[in-house]
Design an enzyme around this catalytic site. Structure first.
Site, PDB file in Angstrom:
ATOM      1  CB  CYS A  27      -0.971  -0.067   1.098  1.00 41.88           C
ATOM      2  SG  CYS A  27      -0.315  -0.701   2.649  1.00 41.88           S
ATOM      3  CE1 TYR A  28       0.850   5.099   3.196  1.00 43.50           C
ATOM      4  CE2 TYR A  28       0.287   2.888   4.210  1.00 43.50           C
ATOM      5  CZ  TYR A  28      -0.113   4.480   4.005  1.00 43.50           C
ATOM      6  OH  TYR A  28      -1.056   4.922   4.676  1.00 43.50           O
TER       7      TYR A  28
END
Ligand code: SF4
Ligand code: SF4
Lengths: 139, 401
Positions: free
Chosen positions: B140-141
């Site tokens: 997600c990052y």
């Protein structure tokens, strides 16, 4: 040559040497010691007026430098940035000449530059770096 | 029973411009000229102030999300690391934090010219600072690195959160050894060469409300030149130590945890600070308004330097070794007069906390209240006081349980 105020800073091992004697005898300089002290860093310093023939004057200064002495001209070298100064007072018990002091009862910190002997202690002691050096005229 | 006031009544008077506010210095003179009863009838609020180095300070930031997103694992602000053990783009910058390249005390005494406190001062002064972050990459990052420049306007939130400010009283530091020492109480010269103290005395917030009867969670204060709040008691809050007859603690006692929006603060009241041989910190301006709810509060705020005592401690041996030994006690009136006597020696004193800036803070707060801009915050809970049974614990070295 007009008398010039100079500041000598010397390491502890030079403190005992008869420097003034040599300046007078070997270089025919007139010496007027205005202030002498040992700061908390065990560094000796001396403020003096020195008068003499230009050649001998230079030679005298070179002699001092050979002894490991640092020479600065005293020409309003230390300035306090009044906008940065918080008047905390941390410098006042450290300044050896009384140039930085607390005025009572207002508790304002005063800087009297005539009394300053440019020992430099306040430069590092001032927590907000309000003391500045004017590098002009430094040798 | 004398006069009684509520916070609501005082706030009504502030709104209608009828409030009477004086500083903790002015109140002393008033009480000398008139009786406590008369002055209590007249005065609604007494303002206090202090401006000194407060090491337990720092700020929380939310930097906003980059494209693509990064979970910031390490963050540097002008080279000073910030703590990132909170959500992806949040961090806490402590004022004592130093760049990794700082020589520290390797060439003793180190200068510690730039630390977290200096970053905060620069930001509040409107400067742009270098921002670097690294991440380890997640689904997600995904991003692993970002280098950019930020100012206070660019970040979503920036609020000061100082876990311990406005110490109620403090030690007087001296040096019994035969060499100069470099401490958080400044440079202390050998053989009792000087004595440093760090409190505004009669102007200091917690010395004017010694039992915290009006100070607690939600108290609105002057913080760093803007408006802030008391969030909690400060760390090391220790209200149960010895007190004088006037209720004033004889040594360090109460503390405040304070918070406020950094974006409305002013650089002259948040000053990056360096203590030679010790480290970097922040000099913080704090001012607390004290409502005169009754005559008792008035009596507390009328305390003067002659009646406030501080404990003298040797910082060459007793403080570092936590021996608990003290060398005596001295009033702020004596400290401010310039010399104190110890072991038959006259010792020059110097403050680390600016009295004239403390006065300026108390004056500023007074002005804000008189102008109707600043209402008193009634605490939802007052701080633990002398009856709380709190004792300060030391850190024990134990075997694995
Ligand atoms: S340089 Fe600073 S400490 Fe030294 S005499 Fe001048 S003002 Fe005082
Ligand atoms: S230490 Fe610095 S800030 Fe404090 S009074 Fe001296 S010059 Fe001013």
């Amino acid at each position: 040559m007009p008398p010039r105020k100079i500041v000598l800073r010397f390491p502890p091992q030079v403190v005992d040497k008869p420097l003034i004697y040599h300046l007078v005898k070997d270089y025919e300089l007139m010496v007027n010691v205005l202030k002498a002290n040992v700061n908390p860093y065990k560094e000796g310093f001396m403020v003096m007026e020195l008068v003499g023939e230009p050649d001998k004057y230079e030679q005298g200064l070179n002699f001092l430098k050979e002894q490991g002495i640092r020479i600065d001209y005293l020409s309003e070298d230390i300035v306090r940035n009044i906008d940065r100064c918080t008047h905390c007072g941390a410098c006042t018990s450290i300044c050896p000449s009384g140039a930085l002091y607390v005025s009572r009862p207002s508790m304002e910190v005063i800087f009297e530059d005539e009394k300053c002997v440019v020992c430099g202690v306040c430069l590092k002691t001032c927590p907000v770096k309000a003391i500045e050096v004017n590098f002009n005229g430094k040798q | 029973m004398g006069v009684k006031r509520t916070y609501a009544e005082i706030n009504e008077k502030i709104k209608s411009g009828k409030v009477v506010v004086v500083t903790a210095e002015e109140i002393i003179k008033m009480v000398e000229e008139k009786s406590v009863e008369e002055v209590a009838k007249e005065v609604d609020v007494v303002t206090t102030g202090t401006f000194g180095p407060m090491c337990s300070s720092g700020a929380f930031f939310n930097f906003g999300h980059s494209k693509p997103r990064i979970k910031m694992h390490r963050v540097w602000m002008n080279g000073v690391p910030a703590y990132t053990g909170v959500a992806a783009v949040d961090a806490y910058l402590g004022v004592n934090e130093l760049p990794e390249y700082d020589p520290l005390n390797s060439n003793h005494p180190g200068e510690f010219r730039y630390g977290g406190g200096h970053v905060i001062e620069d930001l509040v002064a409107g400067k742009t600072i270098k921002f670097e972050a690294t991440g380890y990459g997640t689904d997600c990052y995904p991003r692993r690195k970002i280098d950019t420049y930020i100012s206070l306007n660019d970040v979503n939130e920036a609020f000061l959160f100082n876990p311990r400010n406005a110490y109620q009283n403090y030690n007087v530091a001296v040096n019994l050894s035969n060499k100069t020492i470099y401490t958080y109480m400044g440079t202390l010269k050998a053989n009792l060469g000087n004595a440093h103290y760090c409190s505004a005395g009669q102007l200091s917030p917690l010395l004017n409300d010694p039992y915290y009867k009006t100070i607690g969670i939600g108290t609105r204060i002057f913080l760093g030149g803007g408006v802030g709040y008391v969030a909690w008691n400060g760390t090391q809050h220790s209200p149960c130590g010895a007190r004088g007859e006037n209720g004033v603690p004889l040594g360090g006692a109460g503390t405040l945890a304070v918070t406020g929006d950094l974006k409305q603060m002013k650089p002259q009241w948040l000053r990056g600070t360096s203590f030679l041989g010790y480290g970097a910190t922040l000099t913080v301006g704090v001012g607390v308004p004290i409502p005169i709810l009754n005559e008792e509060m008035l009596r507390f705020t009328a305390v003067k330097d002659e009646d406030i005592f501080a404990t003298i401690v040797d910082y060459s041996y007793d403080y570092p070794n936590a021996t608990g030994k003290t060398l005596g006690s001295v009033s702020y009136a004596q400290l401010k007069a310039g010399t104190v006597e110890l072991n038959g020696k006259e010792i020059p004193t110097a403050p680390l906390s600016s009295y004239i800036k403390a006065r300026e803070i108390a004056e500023t707060l007074k002005k804000w209240i008189l102008e109707g801009d600043f209402l008193l915050g009634e605490p939802v809970l007052t701080l633990p006081s002398a009856d709380s049974g709190i004792t300060l614990k030391g850190l024990q070295e134990k075997q694995a349980p």
